[in-house]
Design a protein around this motif. Structure first.
Motif, PDB file in Angstrom:
ATOM      1  N   ASN A  12       0.854  -1.174   0.000  1.00 46.12           N
ATOM      2  CA  ASN A  12       0.000   0.000   0.000  1.00 46.12           C
ATOM      3  C   ASN A  12       0.897   1.234   0.000  1.00 46.12           C
ATOM      4  N   TYR A  13       1.060   1.774  -1.205  1.00 46.00           N
ATOM      5  CA  TYR A  13       2.020   2.863  -1.377  1.00 46.00           C
ATOM      6  C   TYR A  13       1.720   4.057  -0.473  1.00 46.00           C
ATOM      7  N   GLU A  14       0.448   4.426  -0.434  1.00 47.67           N
ATOM      8  CA  GLU A  14       0.066   5.608   0.331  1.00 47.67           C
ATOM      9  C   GLU A  14       0.349   5.425   1.826  1.00 47.67           C
ATOM     10  N   GLU A  15      -0.007   4.237   2.300  1.00 47.57           N
ATOM     11  CA  GLU A  15       0.204   3.976   3.728  1.00 47.57           C
ATOM     12  C   GLU A  15       1.700   3.958   4.042  1.00 47.57           C
ATOM     13  N   GLU A  16       2.466   3.378   3.141  1.00 46.16           N
ATOM     14  CA  GLU A  16       3.904   3.298   3.391  1.00 46.16           C
ATOM     15  C   GLU A  16       4.534   4.696   3.434  1.00 46.16           C
ATOM     16  N   GLU A  17       4.086   5.553   2.535  1.00 44.59           N
ATOM     17  CA  GLU A  17       4.581   6.930   2.537  1.00 44.59           C
ATOM     18  C   GLU A  17       4.252   7.608   3.866  1.00 44.59           C
ATOM     19  N   HIS A  18       3.032   7.362   4.331  1.00 41.97           N
ATOM     20  CA  HIS A  18       2.590   7.943   5.585  1.00 41.97           C
ATOM     21  C   HIS A  18       3.440   7.443   6.754  1.00 41.97           C
ATOM     22  N   ILE A  19       3.736   6.152   6.709  1.00 38.66           N
ATOM     23  CA  ILE A  19       4.544   5.578   7.795  1.00 38.66           C
ATOM     24  C   ILE A  19       5.963   6.152   7.758  1.00 38.66           C
ATOM     25  N   LYS A  20       6.482   6.321   6.552  1.00 40.40           N
ATOM     26  CA  LYS A  20       7.817   6.930   6.416  1.00 40.40           C
ATOM     27  C   LYS A  20       7.838   8.313   7.057  1.00 40.40           C
ATOM     28  N   LEU A  21       6.783   9.073   6.791  1.00 41.14           N
ATOM     29  CA  LEU A  21       6.673  10.410   7.381  1.00 41.14           C
ATOM     30  C   LEU A  21       6.616  10.336   8.900  1.00 41.14           C
ATOM     31  N   LEU A  22       5.883   9.332   9.395  1.00 36.40           N
ATOM     32  CA  LEU A  22       5.760   9.162  10.843  1.00 36.40           C
ATOM     33  C   LEU A  22       7.113   8.866  11.488  1.00 36.40           C
ATOM     34  N   TYR A  23       7.881   7.993  10.844  1.00 39.12           N
ATOM     35  CA  TYR A  23       9.213   7.677  11.367  1.00 39.12           C
ATOM     36  C   TYR A  23      10.074   8.927  11.417  1.00 39.12           C
ATOM     37  N   LYS A  24       9.975   9.717  10.356  1.00 41.73           N
ATOM     38  CA  LYS A  24      10.742  10.963  10.305  1.00 41.73           C
ATOM     39  C   LYS A  24      10.323  11.891  11.435  1.00 41.73           C
ATOM     40  N   ALA A  25       9.004  11.958  11.645  1.00 41.58           N
ATOM     41  CA  ALA A  25       8.481  12.830  12.698  1.00 41.58           C
ATOM     42  C   ALA A  25       8.971  12.372  14.067  1.00 41.58           C
ATOM     43  N   VAL A  26       8.967  11.066  14.300  1.00 45.28           N
ATOM     44  CA  VAL A  26       9.423  10.541  15.593  1.00 45.28           C
ATOM     45  C   VAL A  26      10.890  10.906  15.807  1.00 45.28           C
ATOM     46  N   HIS A  27      11.644  10.903  14.712  1.00 47.16           N
ATOM     47  CA  HIS A  27      13.058  11.254  14.841  1.00 47.16           C
ATOM     48  C   HIS A  27      13.276  12.707  15.227  1.00 47.16           C
ATOM     49  N   GLN A  28      12.266  13.526  15.031  1.00 50.34           N
ATOM     50  CA  GLN A  28      12.402  14.935  15.397  1.00 50.34           C
ATOM     51  C   GLN A  28      12.056  15.187  16.864  1.00 50.34           C
ATOM     52  N   LEU A  29      11.512  14.183  17.514  1.00 45.50           N
ATOM     53  CA  LEU A  29      11.175  14.348  18.942  1.00 45.50           C
ATOM     54  C   LEU A  29      12.452  14.380  19.766  1.00 45.50           C
ATOM     55  N   ASN A  30      12.356  14.877  20.999  1.00 50.44           N
ATOM     56  CA  ASN A  30      13.551  14.847  21.847  1.00 50.44           C
ATOM     57  C   ASN A  30      13.715  13.474  22.503  1.00 50.44           C
ATOM     58  N   ASP A  31      14.865  13.288  23.161  1.00 58.62           N
ATOM     59  CA  ASP A  31      15.215  11.956  23.682  1.00 58.62           C
ATOM     60  C   ASP A  31      14.155  11.368  24.609  1.00 58.62           C
ATOM     61  N   ILE A  32      13.574  12.218  25.456  1.00 64.31           N
ATOM     62  CA  ILE A  32      12.599  11.730  26.428  1.00 64.31           C
ATOM     63  C   ILE A  32      11.302  11.333  25.715  1.00 64.31           C
ATOM     64  N   GLU A  33      10.886  12.181  24.773  1.00 66.57           N
ATOM     65  CA  GLU A  33       9.670  11.866  24.014  1.00 66.57           C
ATOM     66  C   GLU A  33       9.844  10.571  23.226  1.00 66.57           C
ATOM     67  N   LYS A  34      11.045  10.391  22.683  1.00 69.45           N
ATOM     68  CA  LYS A  34      11.314   9.149  21.947  1.00 69.45           C
ATOM     69  C   LYS A  34      11.169   7.936  22.869  1.00 69.45           C
ATOM     70  N   ALA A  35      11.635   8.084  24.102  1.00 70.69           N
ATOM     71  CA  ALA A  35      11.549   6.970  25.048  1.00 70.69           C
ATOM     72  C   ALA A  35      10.091   6.605  25.294  1.00 70.69           C
ATOM     73  N   LEU A  36       9.247   7.614  25.455  1.00 69.77           N
ATOM     74  CA  LEU A  36       7.821   7.354  25.673  1.00 69.77           C
ATOM     75  C   LEU A  36       7.213   6.660  24.453  1.00 69.77           C
ATOM     76  N   VAL A  37       7.543   7.186  23.271  1.00 68.01           N
ATOM     77  CA  VAL A  37       7.023   6.578  22.041  1.00 68.01           C
ATOM     78  C   VAL A  37       7.503   5.129  21.930  1.00 68.01           C
ATOM     79  N   PHE A  38       8.786   4.929  22.207  1.00 74.76           N
ATOM     80  CA  PHE A  38       9.350   3.584  22.117  1.00 74.76           C
ATOM     81  C   PHE A  38       8.575   2.598  22.994  1.00 74.76           C
ATOM     82  N   MET A  39       8.330   2.992  24.238  1.00 72.05           N
ATOM     83  CA  MET A  39       7.644   2.078  25.151  1.00 72.05           C
ATOM     84  C   MET A  39       6.181   1.880  24.742  1.00 72.05           C
ATOM     85  N   TYR A  40       5.612   2.921  24.169  1.00 71.90           N
ATOM     86  CA  TYR A  40       4.237   2.808  23.664  1.00 71.90           C
ATOM     87  C   TYR A  40       4.190   1.788  22.520  1.00 71.90           C
ATOM     88  N   LEU A  41       5.142   1.920  21.616  1.00 68.18           N
ATOM     89  CA  LEU A  41       5.184   0.996  20.480  1.00 68.18           C
ATOM     90  C   LEU A  41       5.431  -0.439  20.933  1.00 68.18           C
TER      91      LEU A  41
END
Lengths: 206, 164
Positions: free
Chosen positions: B99-128
């Motif tokens: 699903n091309y569209e979904e994959e593009e969206h997920i790519k964007l999400l990964y990029k967005a997560v990378h822009q979070l700070n270290d603590i926010e990333k930790a929360l996201v990581f544990m959520y995932l």
């Protein structure tokens, strides 16, 4: 679907990483850590060694002996003993704090314990700087009151005394300023990430 | 004895290495950094291993040490994210129902997560990783209520990054 749940779906699907072999793990175990805690330990040991050496280099005992004043020699001996005691207590506290750094504790506590260890060294540095300032002032007063050569110089001309006083004052200010700048830079670079994350964590609980 | 310890550690780590890989994936930007952080986490785990009594699962214990290493102990400063193109492609295995569209969206999400700070990333990581809020709060050393509040803010923040 929530953005994060969409990500979660993919996160669980995509877990194909290059497998690290047992042999590679064995090799890693024998590599040296480059963690911030290790770095702080190394720098702290160097700092203590540095101040210890400074103490030896500026050994004023000979000077006091030359002045032939038994009170001064006694005073100096007590001073030296106190100084060694402080170093011993400092090393003990530092070691205790260092040992308390536990990578399994919560992130916040881990950061707190690292900052506490670091602060111990800072106190020690301020102690040393304080001692140098006090020592310089005392030395200055003693020299002009007891050293016959200096007393002769200032007997007819007060300006020598004032010039020496200004030089002494400026040197202290410059020295303390330089140290302050050096530590600001060193720890600014070293602990920037740690403080940023620590503040971020604190903010969550505000 | 120490050989036994080493053997037990290496085999358990090999079994659970994906935990470390996943953390590296969030906290680093290229393969070199990934390997570097992987090594540092391995060293920290090994240093802490003699004190690991098996009261909790190896994986639970490893999560904590690995996260703490990534957030606090790891020294290589994270480079400015905006200049680095995070190559999500290397993690992707083409799926059958592509699903091309979904994959593009997920790519964007990964990029967005990378822009979070270290603590926010930790929360996201544990959520995932499906950790509950009790564990998230305990791991980071914050209160459970505030962990929830923060998580909701992160979700909003991610939305804003993706749809500015």
């Amino acid at each position: 679907m929530e953005e994060l749940d969409l990500l979660k779906k993919d996160w669980k699907k995509n877990q194909n990483f290059r497998e690290v072999s047992e042999k590679e793990i064995y090799t890693m175990l024998h590599k040296k850590s480059s963690s911030i805690v290790k770095l702080i330990l190394i720098i702290s040991v160097l700092e203590v060694a540095f101040w210890f050496l400074i103490g030896f280099l500026f050994d004023s005992e000979q000077y006091f002996k030359k002045l032939n004043n038994p009170y001064l020699v006694d005073f100096f001996n007590v001073f030296t003993i106190i100084n060694y005691l402080v170093i011993a207590v400092f090393i003990y506290i530092f070691y205790k704090n260092y040992k308390n750094i536990c990578v399994v504790s919560s992130t916040k506590n881990l950061m707190k314990s690292i900052i506490k260890t670091r602060k111990t060294v800072n106190y020690y540095i301020w102690y040393n700087l304080g001692m140098i300032i006090i020592g310089t002032i005392l030395g200055f007063a003693l020299a002009f009151n007891t050293d016959p050569n200096l007393m002769k110089l200032t007997e007819h001309n007060d300006s020598v005394f004032y010039i020496a006083l200004i030089i002494c004052f400026v040197s202290i200010v410059v020295m303390v300023g330089l140290f302050w700048l050096f530590y600001k830079l060193l720890y600014g670079i070293l602990l920037k990430k740690l403080f940023k994350n620590y503040n971020e964590l604190k903010k969550i609980d505000l | 004895m120490s050989n036994e310890l080493e053997k037990s550690f290496v085999s358990q780590l090999k079994e659970n290495q994906n935990i470390i890989h996943k953390i590296c994936r969030l906290y680093t930007h290229d393969d070199d950094e990934h390997n570097d952080l992987f090594q540092e986490i391995t060293i920290q785990l090994w240093k802490a291993f003699p004190k690991f009594r098996g009261e909790s699962k190896f994986s639970t214990w490893a999560y904590r040490v690995a996260l703490n290493t990534a957030i606090t102990l790891y020294r290589k400063s994270t480079k400015s994210i905006s200049t680095i193109e995070f190559e999500t492609g290397r993690h992707f295995i083409p799926q059958e129902e592509y699903n091309y569209e979904e994959e593009e969206h997920i790519k964007l999400l990964y990029k967005a997560v990378h822009q979070l700070n270290d603590i926010e990333k930790a929360l996201v990581f544990m959520y995932l990783e499906d950790k509950d809020y009790t564990e998230i709060a305990e791991t980071l050393g914050i209160s459970e209520v505030n962990a929830r509040v923060k998580m909701n803010r992160i979700k909003t923040k991610l939305k804003q990054i993706i749809n500015p």
